[in-house]
Scaffold this motif. Structure first.
Motif, PDB file in Angstrom:
ATOM      1  N   LEU A  67       0.804  -1.211  -0.087  1.00  0.00           N
ATOM      2  CA  LEU A  67       0.096   0.002   0.008  1.00  0.00           C
ATOM      3  C   LEU A  67       0.930   1.311   0.016  1.00  0.00           C
ATOM      4  O   LEU A  67       1.752   1.308   0.892  1.00  0.00           O
ATOM      5  N   TRP A  68       0.654   1.914  -1.035  1.00  0.00           N
ATOM      6  CA  TRP A  68       1.510   3.309  -0.975  1.00  0.00           C
ATOM      7  C   TRP A  68       0.350   4.417  -1.053  1.00  0.00           C
ATOM      8  O   TRP A  68      -0.216   4.653  -2.171  1.00  0.00           O
ATOM      9  N   VAL A  69       0.503   5.304  -0.102  1.00  0.00           N
ATOM     10  CA  VAL A  69      -0.474   6.548   0.100  1.00  0.00           C
ATOM     11  C   VAL A  69       0.318   7.316   0.073  1.00  0.00           C
ATOM     12  O   VAL A  69       1.108   7.870   1.084  1.00  0.00           O
ATOM     13  N   MET A  70       0.279   8.125  -1.152  1.00  0.00           N
ATOM     14  CA  MET A  70       1.509   9.287  -1.458  1.00  0.00           C
ATOM     15  C   MET A  70       0.825  10.480  -2.170  1.00  0.00           C
ATOM     16  O   MET A  70      -0.260  10.185  -2.828  1.00  0.00           O
ATOM     17  N   PHE A  71       1.611  11.738  -2.034  1.00  0.00           N
ATOM     18  CA  PHE A  71       1.015  12.661  -2.444  1.00  0.00           C
ATOM     19  C   PHE A  71       0.889  12.588  -4.242  1.00  0.00           C
ATOM     20  O   PHE A  71       1.873  12.094  -4.790  1.00  0.00           O
ATOM     21  N   ARG A  72       0.186  13.346  -4.784  1.00  0.00           N
ATOM     22  CA  ARG A  72       0.267  13.337  -6.258  1.00  0.00           C
ATOM     23  C   ARG A  72       1.540  13.860  -6.689  1.00  0.00           C
ATOM     24  O   ARG A  72       1.997  14.777  -6.297  1.00  0.00           O
ATOM     25  N   GLU A  73       1.877  13.066  -8.149  1.00  0.00           N
ATOM     26  CA  GLU A  73       3.357  13.621  -8.499  1.00  0.00           C
ATOM     27  C   GLU A  73       4.349  12.999  -7.797  1.00  0.00           C
ATOM     28  O   GLU A  73       5.454  13.561  -7.885  1.00  0.00           O
ATOM     29  N   SER A  74       4.023  12.143  -6.845  1.00  0.00           N
ATOM     30  CA  SER A  74       5.155  11.386  -6.045  1.00  0.00           C
ATOM     31  C   SER A  74       5.915  10.163  -6.930  1.00  0.00           C
ATOM     32  O   SER A  74       6.853   9.664  -6.661  1.00  0.00           O
ATOM     33  N   ALA A  75       5.169   9.923  -8.254  1.00  0.00           N
ATOM     34  CA  ALA A  75       6.111   9.200  -9.291  1.00  0.00           C
ATOM     35  C   ALA A  75       5.350   7.465  -8.539  1.00  0.00           C
ATOM     36  O   ALA A  75       5.986   6.590  -9.449  1.00  0.00           O
ATOM     37  N   LYS A  76       4.401   7.699  -7.819  1.00  0.00           N
ATOM     38  CA  LYS A  76       4.083   6.060  -7.689  1.00  0.00           C
ATOM     39  C   LYS A  76       3.520   5.310  -8.597  1.00  0.00           C
ATOM     40  O   LYS A  76       3.725   4.147  -8.662  1.00  0.00           O
ATOM     41  N   THR A  77       2.634   6.087  -9.329  1.00  0.00           N
ATOM     42  CA  THR A  77       2.092   5.517 -10.711  1.00  0.00           C
ATOM     43  C   THR A  77       3.039   5.061 -11.672  1.00  0.00           C
ATOM     44  O   THR A  77       3.180   3.710 -12.216  1.00  0.00           O
ATOM     45  N   THR A  78       4.024   5.803 -11.775  1.00  0.00           N
ATOM     46  CA  THR A  78       5.076   5.903 -12.815  1.00  0.00           C
ATOM     47  C   THR A  78       5.993   4.448 -12.575  1.00  0.00           C
ATOM     48  O   THR A  78       6.322   3.736 -13.460  1.00  0.00           O
ATOM     49  N   ILE A  79       6.414   4.440 -11.161  1.00  0.00           N
ATOM     50  CA  ILE A  79       7.232   3.329 -10.792  1.00  0.00           C
ATOM     51  C   ILE A  79       6.553   2.251 -10.906  1.00  0.00           C
ATOM     52  O   ILE A  79       7.018   0.988 -11.409  1.00  0.00           O
ATOM     53  N   LEU A 220      -2.508   1.868  -4.816  1.00  0.00           N
ATOM     54  CA  LEU A 220      -1.785   3.163  -4.899  1.00  0.00           C
ATOM     55  C   LEU A 220      -3.184   4.085  -4.720  1.00  0.00           C
ATOM     56  O   LEU A 220      -4.133   4.055  -5.318  1.00  0.00           O
ATOM     57  N   GLY A 221      -2.787   5.100  -3.567  1.00  0.00           N
ATOM     58  CA  GLY A 221      -4.002   5.936  -3.420  1.00  0.00           C
ATOM     59  C   GLY A 221      -3.513   7.495  -2.576  1.00  0.00           C
ATOM     60  O   GLY A 221      -2.115   7.325  -2.420  1.00  0.00           O
ATOM     61  N   ASN A 222      -4.390   8.265  -2.648  1.00  0.00           N
ATOM     62  CA  ASN A 222      -4.163   9.529  -1.740  1.00  0.00           C
ATOM     63  C   ASN A 222      -5.129   9.476  -0.730  1.00  0.00           C
ATOM     64  O   ASN A 222      -6.080   9.077  -0.658  1.00  0.00           O
ATOM     65  N   LEU A 223      -4.630  10.041   0.710  1.00  0.00           N
ATOM     66  CA  LEU A 223      -5.517  10.093   1.854  1.00  0.00           C
ATOM     67  C   LEU A 223      -6.172  11.418   1.641  1.00  0.00           C
ATOM     68  O   LEU A 223      -5.836  12.494   2.099  1.00  0.00           O
ATOM     69  N   ILE A 224      -7.552  11.259   1.297  1.00  0.00           N
ATOM     70  CA  ILE A 224      -8.346  12.343   1.267  1.00  0.00           C
ATOM     71  C   ILE A 224      -9.145  12.394   2.148  1.00  0.00           C
ATOM     72  O   ILE A 224      -9.698  13.625   2.551  1.00  0.00           O
ATOM     73  N   THR A 225      -9.714  11.303   2.943  1.00  0.00           N
ATOM     74  CA  THR A 225     -10.541  11.561   4.093  1.00  0.00           C
ATOM     75  C   THR A 225     -10.068  10.498   5.065  1.00  0.00           C
ATOM     76  O   THR A 225      -9.534   9.503   4.802  1.00  0.00           O
ATOM     77  N   VAL A 249       3.383   8.844   2.599  1.00  0.00           N
ATOM     78  CA  VAL A 249       4.117  10.014   2.276  1.00  0.00           C
ATOM     79  C   VAL A 249       3.378  11.219   1.836  1.00  0.00           C
ATOM     80  O   VAL A 249       2.886  11.220   0.696  1.00  0.00           O
ATOM     81  N   PRO A 250       3.127  12.170   2.810  1.00  0.00           N
ATOM     82  CA  PRO A 250       2.715  13.580   2.362  1.00  0.00           C
ATOM     83  C   PRO A 250       3.824  14.206   1.349  1.00  0.00           C
ATOM     84  O   PRO A 250       4.827  14.082   1.666  1.00  0.00           O
ATOM     85  N   VAL A 251       3.040  15.494   1.144  1.00  0.00           N
ATOM     86  CA  VAL A 251       3.961  16.185   0.351  1.00  0.00           C
ATOM     87  C   VAL A 251       5.336  16.884   1.207  1.00  0.00           C
ATOM     88  O   VAL A 251       6.449  17.016   0.767  1.00  0.00           O
TER      89      VAL A 251
END
Length: 277
Positions: A67-79, A220-225, A249-251
């Motif tokens: 589980l990777w919860v990271m800020f957008r543009e962290s490259a998690k999707t590219t990796i 792969l996600g972002n913590l929105i709520t 990983v927050p920004v």
């Protein structure tokens, strides 16, 4: 990552067989050699080295769920897309599913992966042409920039799904899905609806319950709520460390930018850097 540069130089200067051997044993070196334009664009931050380490353990079967919860543009999707290429060329997996809330996002990810297989000269030189398509299909896909599914020359199938689709009946030849990528499953739109959130969680539960004995899942996600599906998985990962590894990983943390090689904290810093570029 310890020894990365030395191994990368060996991969660059060695024979094809030596390079393929080295890159199979270190995903970071695989990414650094075959996808140098993505990996070397900015200095690799500490959290990304951790991602590469996690993927090595994932490949070794030490982790079932990542589980990777990271800020957008962290490259998690590219990796992760590069990791799918890695799994294809080494036949680590046979039936890879990419699930997103919006199926269009899944199809866009597959388009990138298929394009790399067709155009990456280093991949083709070492592993051959693994994806073919006729001219008409190539034109249609290029216009849409999306692919719903494809089968490679070494018999690996990759298929795009929505999290709104059933997990039942997914099979390729004799293989059930052995790698799921679940990406963008929680959005600003989904969190507004409890029934939609519940359906996404039911989809994820079905994936985990029906996965093959050697199957694995990357989320792969972002913590929105704090009350949505991402937060629920973070709790599950914390409570079951034998099956899960996770990274949040927050920004920035306490004013420290997590990717200082790419981002800056203030307009003044941006102006100073831009003035010398």
């Amino acid at each position: 990552m310890k020894g990365f540069q030395a191994l990368l130089e060996l991969a660059m200067k060695g024979t094809r067989d030596a390079r393929v051997y080295i890159c199979e044993r270190s995903f970071a070196v695989f990414a650094g050699y075959y996808f140098a334009e993505y990996i070397s664009a900015y200095k690799i931050p500490a959290f990304q080295w951790n991602m590469y380490d996690m993927l090595d353990r994932f490949t070794q079967g030490k982790i079932r769920f990542l589980l990777w919860v990271m800020f957008r543009e962290s490259a998690k999707t590219t990796i992760t897309k590069i990791y799918v290429v890695y799994c294809i060329v080494y036949r680590k997996k046979r039936f890879i599913n990419w699930d997103s809330y919006d199926k269009g996002n899944s199809e866009a990810a597959l388009f990138d992966i298929a394009t790399w297989l067709q155009t990456n000269k280093k991949i083709i030189a070492d592993f051959g042409q693994l994806y073919f398509e006729d001219a008409k299909m190539r034109q249609q896909q290029a216009l849409k920039k999306s692919i719903s599914e494809f089968v490679t020359a070494n018999r690996v199938k990759v298929k795009a799904y929505s999290t709104q689709e059933s997990t039942r009946g997914r099979i390729f030849d004799k293989w059930r899905p052995d790698l799921y990528i679940v990406d963008d499953f929680e959005t600003e739109s989904t969190i507004k609806s409890l029934p939609v959130t519940a359906k996404i969680m039911a989809h994820i539960d079905a994936l985990k319950a029906g996965i093959s004995t050697d199957g694995q899942i990357v989320f792969l996600g972002n913590l929105i709520t704090e009350t949505g599906s991402v937060a629920s998985l973070m709790t599950e990962a914390k409570e079951n460390p034998k099956a899960w590894e996770s990274a949040f990983v927050p920004v920035e943390v306490d004013g420290e930018i997590m990717w200082p090689g790419k981002y800056v904290a203030t307009n003044e810093e941006a102006e100073r850097i831009n003035s010398v570029i």
